[in-house]
Design a protein around this motif. Sequence first.
Motif, PDB file in Angstrom:
ATOM      1  N   SER A  32      -6.894  73.976  27.298  1.00  0.00           N
ATOM      2  CA  SER A  32      -7.954  73.553  26.384  1.00  0.00           C
ATOM      3  C   SER A  32      -7.330  73.079  25.081  1.00  0.00           C
ATOM      4  O   SER A  32      -6.167  73.361  24.795  1.00  0.00           O
ATOM      5  N   TYR A  79     -18.655  69.116  27.944  1.00  0.00           N
ATOM      6  CA  TYR A  79     -19.714  68.870  28.923  1.00  0.00           C
ATOM      7  C   TYR A  79     -20.747  67.933  28.331  1.00  0.00           C
ATOM      8  O   TYR A  79     -20.742  67.643  27.129  1.00  0.00           O
ATOM      9  N   TRP A 107     -26.151  71.864  33.402  1.00  0.00           N
ATOM     10  CA  TRP A 107     -26.082  72.682  34.609  1.00  0.00           C
ATOM     11  C   TRP A 107     -25.014  72.190  35.588  1.00  0.00           C
ATOM     12  O   TRP A 107     -24.640  72.907  36.501  1.00  0.00           O
ATOM     13  N   ASP A 108     -24.504  70.976  35.396  1.00  0.00           N
ATOM     14  CA  ASP A 108     -23.477  70.433  36.288  1.00  0.00           C
ATOM     15  C   ASP A 108     -22.070  70.904  35.920  1.00  0.00           C
ATOM     16  O   ASP A 108     -21.106  70.545  36.607  1.00  0.00           O
ATOM     17  N   TYR A 109     -21.918  71.669  34.839  1.00  0.00           N
ATOM     18  CA  TYR A 109     -20.597  72.040  34.337  1.00  0.00           C
ATOM     19  C   TYR A 109     -20.412  73.556  34.375  1.00  0.00           C
ATOM     20  O   TYR A 109     -21.385  74.308  34.253  1.00  0.00           O
ATOM     21  N   PRO A 110     -19.154  74.016  34.506  1.00  0.00           N
ATOM     22  CA  PRO A 110     -18.897  75.465  34.434  1.00  0.00           C
ATOM     23  C   PRO A 110     -19.298  76.018  33.068  1.00  0.00           C
ATOM     24  O   PRO A 110     -19.176  75.327  32.047  1.00  0.00           O
ATOM     25  N   GLN A 111     -19.760  77.244  33.041  1.00  0.00           N
ATOM     26  CA  GLN A 111     -20.184  77.850  31.785  1.00  0.00           C
ATOM     27  C   GLN A 111     -19.051  77.929  30.776  1.00  0.00           C
ATOM     28  O   GLN A 111     -19.282  77.901  29.567  1.00  0.00           O
ATOM     29  N   GLU A 112     -17.811  78.006  31.236  1.00  0.00           N
ATOM     30  CA  GLU A 112     -16.661  78.057  30.330  1.00  0.00           C
ATOM     31  C   GLU A 112     -16.596  76.793  29.473  1.00  0.00           C
ATOM     32  O   GLU A 112     -16.137  76.833  28.333  1.00  0.00           O
ATOM     33  N   ASN A 113     -17.057  75.676  30.002  1.00  0.00           N
ATOM     34  CA  ASN A 113     -17.044  74.418  29.246  1.00  0.00           C
ATOM     35  C   ASN A 113     -18.043  74.423  28.098  1.00  0.00           C
ATOM     36  O   ASN A 113     -17.909  73.642  27.148  1.00  0.00           O
ATOM     37  N   TRP A 114     -19.072  75.273  28.176  1.00  0.00           N
ATOM     38  CA  TRP A 114     -20.079  75.322  27.117  1.00  0.00           C
ATOM     39  C   TRP A 114     -19.532  75.990  25.857  1.00  0.00           C
ATOM     40  O   TRP A 114     -20.058  75.785  24.762  1.00  0.00           O
ATOM     41  N   LYS A 115     -18.469  76.750  26.005  1.00  0.00           N
ATOM     42  CA  LYS A 115     -17.967  77.592  24.922  1.00  0.00           C
ATOM     43  C   LYS A 115     -17.450  76.766  23.754  1.00  0.00           C
ATOM     44  O   LYS A 115     -16.705  75.804  23.928  1.00  0.00           O
TER      45      LYS A 115
END
Length: 665
Positions: A253, A275, A281-289
């Motif tokens: 990252s 994202y 919703w198409d992305y892993p939750q880790e990407n939201w961080k």
Amino acid sequence: MKNVRATVQGRIARVALLMFAFLVMLTFRYGYLQVVQGDDLAQRMRDQSGYEFRIQSLRGAILDRNGKELAVSNMTKSLFIDPNHVYESHDPAEIAADIAPLLGLSRQEILDDIAVGGGFVWVKRRLEHSEYEAVRAVIREKGYSDCLGFQNEAKRYYPNDALAANVLGFVGTDDEGLDGVEQALDPLLKGEVREERLTVDGQRRPILDSIFFGRRTYRGDYCKTAVLTIDSTIQFMVEQELDRAMAENNPASITAIVMDPKTGEILAMASRPSYNPNRFWDYPQENWKNRAVSFIYEPGSTFKAIVAGAALQEGIVTPNQVFFDPGYVMVSGRRIQNWSNESYGAVTFTDIVKNSLNTGFAQVGLSLGAEKLMHYTRLFGFGAQTGIDLPGEEEGILFKPEDMRDSDIATTAIGQSIAVTPLQLVTAMSAIANGGTLMRPHIVRAIKNPDGSVYEERTPQPIHETLQRTVNRTLIGLLEQVVATGGGSKAGVKGYRIAGKTGTAQKIRLDTSGYMEGRYIASFCGFAPVEDPIFTVLVMIDDPRGGNFYGGQIAAPVASRIFAQLLRYAHVEPSSNPFTQAEESEEPARTTGEEKRMEAVATPPEGKALVPDFTGLSMREAARLAEQRGLFFESEGTGAAVSQSLSTNDIVDQGTHIKVYFAPT
């Protein structure tokens, strides 16, 4: 006559008894329907006679500092179905076959909705316009208007797709902010919510006051508009460079922050991977961080700027004070060595900062002591949330002074054994850039009412002073030399004066103690232009896998490209750089007598040292000689040695402090 009267009275009694029994039965039946079945019957009546709607105004927009839209809401159509009318007039399988392909759903999903029963079930919410038009055409063609219908609902759009996604966050299906600014300001951005009911007859035609339902317009006068400190142009510049760095270094990252050091305003804040909040919703939750506020790491050598400031403030060091660098030192059984594994010999404190020498900073940290080291660390904002208007902020991890061993002090002084957030580090560096004032970082500039009037304006908030102005100017000078002629030279931009510090730190093991072998975090944090800083930039590259991992080699060039674009964007004119001239020539060769005096070694008793005569030596020569004799060297003044605190040929314990005074020749 009496028989007739008795007969009539008997009949009346029987009728009265019968009526009483009927009344009792009616009472019990009424009680049963009201008490036992009352709720079910009431719900059935509501389902059969109409529909209840939850209506809210459009969610307030989010704008950048220049008024450019970052998040907006539009009214869209949501499709619902009336299962009761499906079973009465239509074939469920036929309806499912007709509308499922138009909505991107399976036939079974439609049949499951119908199987729920009742008078109202959502099929799909917030349709795209093409979906709405296609379904509406089928409803008209097949006569499904008695069992399929649309309801207006607000849908959130992010016109710039992934731009500033980790800052903005996203909105769920019930118009609830679930991350970022959307979550932090959710109560203000949301519009007023109210319930409406549409009463219809058996043919689903509005009756009673519902005839006028369509004429009632909900104006949404309660939602607020948020104006951020983010500049979308700067945000775009930064994100472009992060994408390039991801391709070049293949890290886990990258995080970057641009701050106005005078106000604490965040001009850009970006993370990779990221994202698209339009399809979160198409992305892993880790990407939201948002790693800028919720990721903690050991800062490495970037933290040395704070330690250098503390040492200067306490008078423990001066820029020209000479230290001896043996290449490594042992503290409480722990080996601390330079990043290059080399020994630099006698060096000034300026050289220690420029070359980021761990041995020198370990000595400085030990001189400060645990109490003062932690005091200044907290003074610069580490170990506590900054208070930025974003959710999920971490505090970081610091020692308690009373729990620190000498090895803890030494490793903290080189930026290890503690954990900080990127935002804390850029805030601390901004305090150095603006002259010594720690500012509270913020990302929301103003909140506006729907009519354009200001509901709330968030102004810069100074927290406290950190370093004295004169000390701070000295520290800025040292950090400028890091970029001009030291380890951060690749962060430089030709024609501009930039100050900062690079850092390379090993990654901590998450499951056990210790560090991961061959896994690093490379970073650079600095500000420009030095004459009047308007930008503080942090670049943090987590776990690069492109071969190189040093902050000065991979993070500094990213910062350089960002600085170059920022300074052009702000129309900052180039300035002369006092450190771009050729480095001063080496000191003249020492005379034979001076060489002999430095090389001469007396033989004092074991554990003792013989104090030499420092008169006439340069600072570098005096430091080297003191090191040879096992003395701890301190200096005052510049030029050649004129006197010393201990007499020549005194026998003292090894490690004794000796102060040598210098004066211009």
